[in-house]
Design an enzyme around this catalytic site. Sequence first.
Site, PDB file in Angstrom:
ATOM      1  CB  SER A   1      39.204  22.229  18.406  1.00 31.37           C
ATOM      2  OG  SER A   1      37.316  22.429  18.403  1.00 31.37           O
TER       3      SER A   1
ATOM      4  CG  HIS B   1      34.743  21.020  15.732  1.00 31.45           C
ATOM      5  ND1 HIS B   1      34.514  21.065  13.912  1.00 31.45           N
ATOM      6  CD2 HIS B   1      35.693  21.120  16.755  1.00 31.45           C
ATOM      7  CE1 HIS B   1      36.641  21.706  14.575  1.00 31.45           C
ATOM      8  NE2 HIS B   1      36.215  21.362  15.587  1.00 31.45           N
TER       9      HIS B   1
ATOM     10  NE  ARG C   1      33.868  16.217  11.230  1.00 32.09           N
ATOM     11  CZ  ARG C   1      35.174  16.704  11.626  1.00 32.09           C
ATOM     12  NH1 ARG C   1      35.224  17.824  11.481  1.00 32.09           N
ATOM     13  NH2 ARG C   1      36.443  15.213  12.360  1.00 32.09           N
TER      14      ARG C   1
END
Length: 196
Positions: A12, A38, A35
């Site tokens: 990912s 994501h 992050r």
Amino acid sequence: MNRVVHPIEQESYRRLRARLDTSHFPPLTRAVVERVVHSAADLEYATDLVMDEGELERAHAALHAGAPVVVDVEMVGAGITRRETVCRLRDAVAGPGLTRSAHAIRLAHEQVGPGALWVIGNAPTALEELLTLDADPALVIGLPVGFVGAVESKAALRESGLPAVSNVSEKGGSAVAAAALNALLYHPVPHSEETS
């Protein structure tokens, strides 16, 4: 205490970096941006987030030195791994001119005192209340979501001068707020911090 990264997460991040160049960000800023992006699969956070690397460095040190982590709702706490959090929402009561979320922030402030990391991903009124207190935070992750009060509360956070991670738009939420804190938790501690 190295975290084992699952192959799906590795893939990912590989795909994220293929679509979004984050190499120009300093290390902790990059960690937070990646992050958060994501967690939401939303590349726009790369230009929506506002933070300062020096503030992140100090917050990272405080976090790894054991500073308390306060969350506005249990959903944020559920998303933060490897660290206990303080959430006083169950004990809070709404009153005239005071939401339950705001009262929970007051209760948490009484409990933890100065130097905590505050992670607000749900309630703009929680962030607004925090700004009225003398909380002396290590960091405020202010990413409440919504069309009423979210943009304004995040702008007030930036104007307050407190060390902060925020964003400009209405976007936010529990998952992205937790992701921002997790980025600091997962980021390696420099050897000088470990030995000091």
